[in-house]
Motif scaffolding. Structure first.
Motif, short mmCIF file in Angstrom:
data_model
loop_
_atom_site.label_atom_id
_atom_site.label_comp_id
_atom_site.label_asym_id
_atom_site.label_seq_id
_atom_site.Cartn_x
_atom_site.Cartn_y
_atom_site.Cartn_z
N ALA A 194 0.83 -1.19 0.00
CA ALA A 194 0.00 0.00 0.00
C ALA A 194 0.87 1.25 0.00
CB ALA A 194 -0.89 0.00 1.24
N ALA A 195 0.22 2.40 -0.12
CA ALA A 195 0.97 3.66 -0.09
C ALA A 195 1.54 3.87 1.30
CB ALA A 195 0.05 4.81 -0.46
N ALA A 196 2.68 4.55 1.38
CA ALA A 196 3.28 4.85 2.67
C ALA A 196 2.37 5.81 3.41
CB ALA A 196 4.66 5.48 2.46
N PRO A 197 2.31 5.70 4.77
CA PRO A 197 1.42 6.59 5.53
C PRO A 197 1.85 8.05 5.38
CG PRO A 197 2.90 5.39 6.98
CD PRO A 197 3.05 4.78 5.64
N GLY A 198 0.86 8.92 5.38
CA GLY A 198 1.16 10.33 5.28
C GLY A 198 1.65 10.86 6.60
N SER A 199 2.37 11.98 6.57
CA SER A 199 2.88 12.54 7.81
C SER A 199 1.76 13.26 8.54
CB SER A 199 4.02 13.51 7.49
OG SER A 199 3.50 14.54 6.68
N GLY A 200 1.90 13.32 9.87
CA GLY A 200 1.02 14.16 10.67
C GLY A 200 -0.42 13.72 10.76
N VAL A 201 -0.72 12.43 10.57
CA VAL A 201 -2.11 11.99 10.61
C VAL A 201 -2.67 12.12 12.02
CG1 VAL A 201 -3.63 10.05 10.27
CG2 VAL A 201 -1.76 10.46 8.70
N TYR A 202 -1.88 11.65 12.99
CA TYR A 202 -2.33 11.76 14.37
C TYR A 202 -1.59 12.89 15.08
CZ TYR A 202 -4.98 7.46 14.19
OH TYR A 202 -5.89 6.52 13.88
N ALA A 203 -0.87 13.68 14.35
CA ALA A 203 -0.04 14.70 14.98
C ALA A 203 -0.84 15.96 15.18
CB ALA A 203 1.17 15.00 14.13
N ARG A 204 -0.25 16.92 15.87
CA ARG A 204 -0.95 18.16 16.18
C ARG A 204 -0.79 19.20 15.10
NH1 ARG A 204 2.52 19.28 19.56
NH2 ARG A 204 1.64 21.10 20.61
N THR A 205 0.11 19.00 14.22
CA THR A 205 0.30 19.98 13.13
C THR A 205 0.24 19.25 11.80
OG1 THR A 205 2.66 19.67 12.84
CG2 THR A 205 1.98 21.12 14.62
N ASN A 206 0.26 20.02 10.72
CA ASN A 206 0.34 19.39 9.40
C ASN A 206 1.75 19.51 8.82
OD1 ASN A 206 0.36 22.06 8.96
ND2 ASN A 206 -1.46 22.12 7.64
N SER A 207 2.75 19.70 9.69
CA SER A 207 4.13 19.80 9.23
C SER A 207 4.59 18.44 8.71
CB SER A 207 5.00 20.22 10.41
OG SER A 207 6.32 19.80 10.19
N ILE A 208 5.40 18.47 7.60
CA ILE A 208 5.89 17.20 7.07
C ILE A 208 6.97 16.63 7.96
CG2 ILE A 208 5.37 17.66 4.65
CD1 ILE A 208 8.42 18.30 4.40
N ALA A 209 7.45 17.40 8.96
CA ALA A 209 8.45 16.87 9.86
C ALA A 209 7.80 16.13 11.02
CB ALA A 209 9.32 18.00 10.40
N HIS A 210 6.47 16.15 11.08
CA HIS A 210 5.78 15.48 12.17
C HIS A 210 5.38 14.09 11.73
CE1 HIS A 210 5.41 18.26 15.43
NE2 HIS A 210 4.60 17.41 16.03
N PRO A 211 5.86 13.06 12.39
CA PRO A 211 5.54 11.70 11.93
C PRO A 211 4.10 11.32 12.29
CG PRO A 211 6.78 11.61 13.95
CD PRO A 211 6.70 13.06 13.58
N ALA A 212 3.57 10.37 11.51
CA ALA A 212 2.28 9.79 11.88
C ALA A 212 2.49 8.85 13.06
CB ALA A 212 1.72 9.03 10.69
N LEU A 213 1.48 8.73 13.88
CA LEU A 213 1.58 7.81 15.01
C LEU A 213 0.70 6.60 14.73
CD1 LEU A 213 1.52 10.15 18.13
CD2 LEU A 213 3.46 9.11 16.95
N LEU A 214 1.26 5.45 15.02
CA LEU A 214 0.51 4.22 14.84
C LEU A 214 -0.49 4.08 15.99
CD1 LEU A 214 3.47 2.00 13.67
CD2 LEU A 214 1.65 3.00 12.30
N PRO A 215 -1.49 3.20 15.88
CA PRO A 215 -2.51 3.07 16.94
C PRO A 215 -1.92 2.82 18.30
CG PRO A 215 -3.19 1.89 15.00
CD PRO A 215 -1.85 2.44 14.71
N ASP A 216 -0.77 2.17 18.39
CA ASP A 216 -0.19 1.93 19.71
C ASP A 216 0.64 3.09 20.20
OD1 ASP A 216 1.83 1.74 17.94
OD2 ASP A 216 2.71 -0.11 18.72
N GLY A 217 0.66 4.19 19.46
CA GLY A 217 1.36 5.38 19.92
C GLY A 217 2.79 5.48 19.46
N SER A 218 3.30 4.48 18.73
CA SER A 218 4.68 4.57 18.26
C SER A 218 4.73 5.33 16.94
CB SER A 218 5.27 3.17 18.09
OG SER A 218 4.51 2.47 17.14
N VAL A 219 5.92 5.80 16.60
CA VAL A 219 6.08 6.62 15.40
C VAL A 219 6.16 5.73 14.16
CG1 VAL A 219 7.79 8.01 14.19
CG2 VAL A 219 7.15 8.59 16.51
N ALA A 220 5.41 6.09 13.10
CA ALA A 220 5.54 5.37 11.83
C ALA A 220 6.72 5.97 11.07
CB ALA A 220 4.25 5.50 11.02
N ASP A 221 7.82 5.25 11.04
CA ASP A 221 9.06 5.82 10.50
C ASP A 221 8.93 6.22 9.03
OD1 ASP A 221 10.73 5.87 12.67
OD2 ASP A 221 11.11 3.71 12.52
#
Lengths: 262, 99
Positions: A194-221
């Protein structure tokens, strides 16, 4: 004057020719060849061939070298040349052969001329000039060769068009083919189809430097660019989680408006 | 100074071009070596034209120029075609017809 031009132009020509052969980069070779063509044209002037002097510069530095440069632009110029010998002893044998040929040419052919300078003056004046004299020969004595050369030029132009317009070497990749390829890779190596996850999905900003967080709270690298991670500007989950937990709690208690609702 | 100096220059240029073709593996540089050899032949033709006080040698040089131009056009097209399929300028890489 003739001797002066010769002793300036001839060593320059040979130096430029050597430069063409020994230069590491193809562009330097081309520049050296351009210089060799121009100085060779100067030699033509001392041999009472003004038309050839002009033609030399127009044809060689004008069109042939431009073709070389266009080819370099098309295929790139920064390619290293491998210096391994494919045929063993080829360099040594070539060197000996070249030296032998040079000796042969210098000691036999170079002594073959007896005439001096200035013989062409009256021949050039016979038809009013060098170009006119050449034209008379070209359209009378050598008319057939001239026509044959015209056919040759036509054939060459056609051949260049056929060769340069080649069929596709590899099949064009379709969307269906790409999907099949991805699934095959998934079956073979387990790569995510599938497509790689987008940045900032669960983050507080829409910055591309903000990683998405997986359901368990870890960072999606793979949700942020590898360059940014390397630079160290991407916050880790240790930094992100407390903030996220606090915000979620605030959201549940109604003290913080739901993101995007306002 | 006699005209033989020109012939010596021509011979030297020819041998330099030959060295380029024999010793280099880059297709473009080999092509430039061929151009050098053609030019050396041209210089010899023009020198002989001067020595014999006839314009025929210069006409032959004009013909050589035309042949050189066509040769470059076709040769560079071949180089581009090979580069498209091999992604290389090294003449040793084009060995598909080798058995």
């Amino acid at each position: 004057m003739t001797i002066f031009v010769f002793w300036v132009a001839a060593p320059l020509t040979i130096a430029m020719a050597v430069g063409t052969i020994v230069a590491r980069k193809v562009v330097h070779s081309a520049i050296c060849l351009c210089g060799a063509m121009v100085t060779l044209g100067l030699l033509y002037t001392t041999l009472e061939a003004p038309f050839l002097f002009v033609a030399q510069i127009l044809v060689y530095t004008g069109s042939i070298m431009m073709l070389f440069l266009f080819t370099m632009m098309l295929i790139g110029i920064d390619r290293r040349e491998s210096l391994t010998e494919i045929i063993r002893g080829q360099r040594v044998v070539s060197g000996i052969a070249i030296g032998a040929l040079l000796a042969l040419l210098v000691f036999t052919v170079a002594g073959a001329v007896s005439g001096g300078f200035g013989n062409l003056d009256e021949v050039n004046e016979r038809h009013g000039g060098n170009a006119q004299g050449l034209a008379v020969l070209l359209f009378t004595k050598y008319a057939f060769i001239f026509e044959a050369l015209a056919a040759l030029v036509f054939t060459a132009a056609l051949a260049a068009m056929v060769l340069a317009h080649s069929d596709q070497v590899r099949a064009q990749r379709s969307q269906r083919g790409l999907a099949a390829e991805k699934l095959q890779q998934y079956a073979a190596t387990g790569a995510n189809p599938a497509a790689a996850p987008g940045s900032g999905v669960y983050a507080r900003t829409n910055s591309i430097a903000h990683p998405a967080l997986l359901p368990d709270g870890s960072v999606a690298d793979n949700s942020v660019s590898a360059v940014l991670s390397e630079r160290g500007v991407v916050p880790s989950d240790v930094e992100l989680l407390p903030i996220l937990v606090a915000e979620t709690a605030a959201e549940i208690n109604g003290t913080l408006p739901i993101a995007g609702g306002a | 100074m006699s005209l033989s100096a020109y012939l010596i220059v021509s011979a030297v240029l020819f041998c330099i071009g030959l060295a380029g073709v024999l010793l280099r593996r880059n297709a473009l540089v080999m092509f430039m070596g061929i151009e050098l050899m053609l030019n050396a032949a041209n210089l010899a033709l023009v020198t002989f034209s001067e020595a014999h006080a006839e314009l025929d040698g210069q006409v032959a040089a004009v013909f050589t120029m035309v042949v050189a131009a066509t040769e470059v056009v076709v040769g560079l097209a071949i180089i581009i075609t090979i580069f498209r399929s091999k992604a290389s300028l090294n003449v040793d890489d084009a060995r598909r017809l080798r058995h």
